[in-house]
Design a protein around this motif. Structure first.
Motif, mmCIF file in Angstrom:
data_model
loop_
_atom_site.group_PDB
_atom_site.id
_atom_site.type_symbol
_atom_site.label_atom_id
_atom_site.label_comp_id
_atom_site.label_asym_id
_atom_site.label_seq_id
_atom_site.Cartn_x
_atom_site.Cartn_y
_atom_site.Cartn_z
ATOM 1 N N HIS A 133 0.835 -1.208 0.000
ATOM 2 C CA HIS A 133 0.000 0.000 0.000
ATOM 3 C C HIS A 133 0.871 1.260 0.000
ATOM 4 O O HIS A 133 0.640 2.192 -0.779
ATOM 5 N N GLU A 134 1.879 1.309 0.859
ATOM 6 C CA GLU A 134 2.742 2.483 0.951
ATOM 7 C C GLU A 134 3.536 2.701 -0.340
ATOM 8 O O GLU A 134 3.709 3.834 -0.782
ATOM 9 N N ALA A 151 2.618 1.750 -3.385
ATOM 10 C CA ALA A 151 1.662 2.214 -4.398
ATOM 11 C C ALA A 151 1.315 3.683 -4.180
ATOM 12 O O ALA A 151 1.234 4.455 -5.147
ATOM 13 N N CYS A 152 1.138 4.103 -2.942
ATOM 14 C CA CYS A 152 0.838 5.506 -2.643
ATOM 15 C C CYS A 152 2.011 6.412 -3.016
ATOM 16 O O CYS A 152 1.817 7.480 -3.620
ATOM 17 N N ALA A 153 3.221 6.001 -2.680
ATOM 18 C CA ALA A 153 4.404 6.810 -2.983
ATOM 19 C C ALA A 153 4.603 6.954 -4.493
ATOM 20 O O ALA A 153 4.901 8.050 -4.982
ATOM 21 N N THR A 210 2.297 6.762 -6.763
ATOM 22 C CA THR A 210 1.209 7.615 -7.244
ATOM 23 C C THR A 210 1.526 9.082 -7.003
ATOM 24 O O THR A 210 1.310 9.928 -7.881
ATOM 25 N N ARG A 211 2.077 9.402 -5.831
ATOM 26 C CA ARG A 211 2.457 10.793 -5.528
ATOM 27 C C ARG A 211 3.530 11.299 -6.482
ATOM 28 O O ARG A 211 3.624 12.489 -6.747
ATOM 29 N N LEU A 234 -8.835 4.596 -2.690
ATOM 30 C CA LEU A 234 -7.393 4.435 -2.818
ATOM 31 C C LEU A 234 -6.894 5.338 -3.948
ATOM 32 O O LEU A 234 -7.605 5.536 -4.932
ATOM 33 N N PRO A 235 -5.671 5.837 -3.859
ATOM 34 C CA PRO A 235 -5.143 6.695 -4.923
ATOM 35 C C PRO A 235 -4.614 5.905 -6.126
ATOM 36 O O PRO A 235 -4.022 6.469 -7.028
ATOM 37 N N TYR A 236 -4.814 4.617 -6.136
ATOM 38 C CA TYR A 236 -4.364 3.740 -7.210
ATOM 39 C C TYR A 236 -5.474 2.741 -7.517
ATOM 40 O O TYR A 236 -6.442 2.610 -6.788
#
Length: 71
Positions: free
Chosen positions: A22-23, A25-27, A29-30, A49-51
Motif C-alpha cells: 500500500h505504501e 503504491a501511494c508513494a 502515485t504521488r 485508494l489513490p491507485y
C-alpha cells in the motif's frame, strides 16, 4: 509510466506485505506514476485508494523470478 504491483496478500489484512504494498503504491502515485495493485481478493468494503485495485481471478498466481547471479 504504469506500474503493476502483484501481491499475494492485501488490505484489509494487516501485515508487512500488505502495508508495504500500500505504501509503495501511494508513494509511486504521488510521484505521478499510474499504479495498479493486483491482489487475490477484493476489499470487503469500498475503500478510496489513490491507485487502481485489480482483483486477481482465481485467487492464486504463479510468480516467476530471475536471479541474475544464477545466470
Amino acid at each position: 509510466m504504469h506500474v503493476a504491483v502483484l501481491t499475494y496478500h492485501f488490505l484489509p489484512r494487516l501485515g508487512g506485505v500488505e502495508v508495504a504494498t500500500h505504501e509503495l503504491a501511494c508513494a509511486l502515485t504521488r510521484c505521478g506514476v499510474e499504479v495498479s495493485v493486483i491482489a487475490p481478493r477484493q476489499l470487503p468494503e469500498p475503500m478510496e485508494l489513490p491507485y487502481r485495485l485489480v482483483p486477481l481471478q482465481g485467487g492464486s498466481c504463479l510468480l516467476y523470478t530471475s536471479d541474475a547471479a544464477d545466470e
